[in-house]
Design a protein around this motif. Sequence first.
Motif, mmCIF file in Angstrom:
data_model
loop_
_atom_site.group_PDB
_atom_site.id
_atom_site.type_symbol
_atom_site.label_atom_id
_atom_site.label_comp_id
_atom_site.label_asym_id
_atom_site.label_seq_id
_atom_site.Cartn_x
_atom_site.Cartn_y
_atom_site.Cartn_z
ATOM 1 N N HIS A 298 10.887 -3.334 1.291
ATOM 2 C CA HIS A 298 11.585 -2.441 1.788
ATOM 3 C C HIS A 298 11.571 -2.474 3.209
ATOM 4 O O HIS A 298 10.506 -2.232 3.805
ATOM 5 C CB HIS A 298 10.964 -1.030 1.369
ATOM 6 C CG HIS A 298 10.936 -0.950 -0.126
ATOM 7 N ND1 HIS A 298 11.724 -0.236 -0.859
ATOM 8 C CD2 HIS A 298 9.616 -1.112 -0.910
ATOM 9 C CE1 HIS A 298 11.356 -0.261 -2.321
ATOM 10 N NE2 HIS A 298 10.103 -0.647 -2.260
ATOM 11 N N ASP A 300 13.075 -2.443 7.619
ATOM 12 C CA ASP A 300 13.741 -1.916 8.427
ATOM 13 C C ASP A 300 14.889 -2.742 8.905
ATOM 14 O O ASP A 300 14.962 -3.842 8.605
ATOM 15 C CB ASP A 300 13.040 -1.149 9.647
ATOM 16 C CG ASP A 300 12.415 -2.576 10.590
ATOM 17 O OD1 ASP A 300 12.880 -3.370 10.428
ATOM 18 O OD2 ASP A 300 11.604 -2.014 11.646
ATOM 19 N N GLU A 301 15.862 -2.440 9.745
ATOM 20 C CA GLU A 301 16.954 -2.900 10.168
ATOM 21 C C GLU A 301 16.552 -4.513 10.472
ATOM 22 O O GLU A 301 17.285 -5.462 10.121
ATOM 23 C CB GLU A 301 17.687 -2.439 11.359
ATOM 24 C CG GLU A 301 19.374 -2.566 11.427
ATOM 25 C CD GLU A 301 19.952 -1.948 12.315
ATOM 26 O OE1 GLU A 301 20.779 -2.300 13.000
ATOM 27 O OE2 GLU A 301 19.711 -0.639 12.427
ATOM 28 N N VAL A 304 15.163 -6.511 7.679
ATOM 29 C CA VAL A 304 16.401 -6.833 6.837
ATOM 30 C C VAL A 304 17.164 -8.368 7.231
ATOM 31 O O VAL A 304 17.275 -9.094 6.711
ATOM 32 C CB VAL A 304 17.500 -5.774 6.727
ATOM 33 C CG1 VAL A 304 18.639 -6.348 5.953
ATOM 34 C CG2 VAL A 304 16.739 -4.612 5.949
ATOM 35 N N GLN A 315 15.374 -4.459 0.553
ATOM 36 C CA GLN A 315 16.166 -3.095 0.423
ATOM 37 C C GLN A 315 15.978 -2.475 1.788
ATOM 38 O O GLN A 315 14.819 -2.513 2.491
ATOM 39 C CB GLN A 315 15.511 -2.278 -0.666
ATOM 40 C CG GLN A 315 15.568 -2.825 -2.187
ATOM 41 C CD GLN A 315 14.643 -2.048 -3.137
ATOM 42 O OE1 GLN A 315 14.578 -0.476 -2.899
ATOM 43 N NE2 GLN A 315 14.481 -2.539 -4.271
ATOM 44 N N ALA A 316 16.857 -1.787 2.064
ATOM 45 C CA ALA A 316 16.648 -0.729 3.353
ATOM 46 C C ALA A 316 15.541 0.048 3.080
ATOM 47 O O ALA A 316 15.345 0.863 2.120
ATOM 48 C CB ALA A 316 18.038 -0.200 3.832
ATOM 49 N N THR A 318 13.229 3.514 3.515
ATOM 50 C CA THR A 318 13.430 4.866 3.567
ATOM 51 C C THR A 318 12.189 5.542 3.994
ATOM 52 O O THR A 318 11.053 5.090 4.046
ATOM 53 C CB THR A 318 13.791 5.493 2.196
ATOM 54 O OG1 THR A 318 12.697 5.599 1.291
ATOM 55 C CG2 THR A 318 15.057 4.801 1.583
#
Lengths: 430, 430
Positions: A298, A300-301, A304, A315-316, A318
């Motif tokens: 998971h 962050d920008e 990613v 995945q982005a 949350t």
Amino acid sequence: MTLAATPDTSLEDAVLDVCRRAKVASRPLRVATRATKDAALQAVADALEAATDRIVAANEIDLARGRSEGTSEHLLDRLALDPARIAAVAAAVREVAALPDPVGEVVRGSTLPNGLRLRQLRVPMGVLGVVYEARPNVTVDVAVLALKSGNAVVLRGGSAALESNTVLVEVVRGALESAGLPADAVTSIDEHGRDGVGVLLTARGLVDLLVPRGGADLIQRVVREATVPVIETGVGNCHVYVDASADLRQAVDVVLNAKTSRPSVCNAAETVLVHSALAADFLPSLLTALHGAGVVLHADERAVEAARVAGVPAQAVTDDDWAAEFHGLEIAVGVVDSVQDAVEHIGRWSSAHTEAVLATDVRVTDFFCAAVDSAVVAVNASTRFTDGGEFGLGAEVGISTQKLHARGPMGLGELTTTTWQVLGDGHVRG
Amino acid sequence: MTLAATPDTSLEDAVLDVCRRAKVASRPLRVATRATKDAALQAVADALEAATDRIVAANEIDLARGRSEGTSEHLLDRLALDPARIAAVAAAVREVAALPDPVGEVVRGSTLPNGLRLRQLRVPMGVLGVVYEARPNVTVDVAVLALKSGNAVVLRGGSAALESNTVLVEVVRGALESAGLPADAVTSIDEHGRDGVGVLLTARGLVDLLVPRGGADLIQRVVREATVPVIETGVGNCHVYVDASADLRQAVDVVLNAKTSRPSVCNAAETVLVHSALAADFLPSLLTALHGAGVVLHADERAVEAARVAGVPAQAVTDDDWAAEFHGLEIAVGVVDSVQDAVEHIGRWSSAHTEAVLATDVRVTDFFCAAVDSAVVAVNASTRFTDGGEFGLGAEVGISTQKLHARGPMGLGELTTTTWQVLGDGHVRG
């Protein structure tokens, strides 16, 4: 209980009666010698082994009920007792018997200017209440840690293990009595169900300390309802921060160990934060290694983007991911611009259990150690070392994530309180 | 606060906002050096002296309101501040500055078999909440103890001292700012009244520790309502047991000192228990001495008979008397047949603060020390020694009568928690 009493009153009376019996039993335990307590623990270990068939039979009933209710294989495995596991429980009891007795340890002392001799000594708490879930071996673990530290204990186990726990408590009580200690040193309120817990949580004057062992929901209920003092244990949202100065040959190994060596436990890592100077080269290789170990990312920008470079899925992330204790092969990944930003992220999301910093710059490790407000800070080491056994404390009661009384792994000493002795010769205060 | 908000919501928001500001202020305090903290304390002392006229003027308003409401002279005296008392408060602040800093103390440590270096260190709690009554000097005492131990503090003083406390908090905040520490390290919720306390008691995640200082009613409210961890302080129903083996030349002096040297405080004795072997000769002379010192006697049947022999008045003791903290020149007197009976009486009625045994038989003193479950046991010494200053702990935050975290006199160390540092070189767990 009388027929005339309302159910609530009779439930309260019944649970308070158990607590009162524990309190009476705590008095001889308080002054019991180590030899007496250790002999009783040996008797418990022997009795558990002798009762193997009976324990397995009771456990079969719990397992059958669990299967009929559709309990997952994972939980059924936690619930299961077989002769080998019972032998392991008995061996653990003998290990506790071999530990030093915390009671009587002189913590500090001095002779005052007026000649008074001052001593601060460890003494038992009195009566412990322990509320826990699922695994029936906890019943024995907790009972013997309480006994070794001179405390009586009132147990409340998970309903899924009711038959197993009932037999285990009977076996322990029988062994205590045979060793000359009161059976009521170990009691259970399991038969009174969930409502009985509420009475235990408010039994001020009878119960000296409550230790909830289990998930966040259980711990929150105990904290909300209890008027008896509580030690919270175990919720672990642990972080690893990889600084620009990190020894990168070590960093992948440490992150993998922190995340994957036992992902279901509280000292496993849930988030890795990487310095932005490492985002282009090191981070893709770290994400490749994590993905290769089966870890869902998971990100962050900026992470990613690193995953894209590495060619692994991400995945982005949350806010729920930052807050999560995944209990499995998932990890949140973030890129930060400084150790200060890493510490700020940790201060916002951590459960204050364990955080690791990987760095060779001593200014970074010093700042991290000073500014992070968690029970354990690991420098160039895996979060997985947070453990009473690893710390050399002997058996562990739990890992406290609160600040009062005990923080981090709790050994036998944390089940005691202290008393001051002031020894004089007719001294009066001027 | 907005006009649209309901009063309750805006009150809650306002108090939580104070707590949040305290939490932000706690971060720089956590890493402040001793030099910085001590310089701030010196600035506080200087500012208090410089603001003497302003403080006295505010105190006059509180005193005038108290008089108009018929407050007793005793309470008005506790409330009053004059230049001499303000100078004494400032001197106490300078004494705290001179104490060692508890933060950073290494409690224990070792190098583990795998080479990991393990250290347990004292660190600040974070944010303290302190709820207290009457005396405005407590405002300053508590603030400086919190600062010295690296904590921010949210204060709630008694409404009778509102004007005085408001000025004192302003003066302290101004001094902190001038010394480069955040003013919000010391904040007050006094303006939010009694309802504000309820918000403080449940500000989990913002407040790390609550310390109620005051009477039994205040402490009970805090214990009942708080979800933040609490340390109870101060209720003292202290006992003196005079054994058959006591040195009788010392015994009268010690009992008189314990009862009469300062009867309003928590370490004063409230009950004396005398062995039956001493009922005919020693007890009448003890009762004569107590009566001569102006002490009202509440006596059990055998002690009433001793009072008759002595020719001094005695009332029949009631259960309320056994349970009472008299706060004055009254004492409950009982005759017991053994040290065991004395310990049983104490176990039933004591608040577990301080109990004294007067005996020369070491079997009696050993049993008493082992079996009495109180914060302090005094052997051949007055109960009045239970005090942080007397124990050499420096300034005292209060006297804890609970078993968790702190028991007996609480010094600066008890306002800290600990953290573990695990120092490795790329260590992973096998």
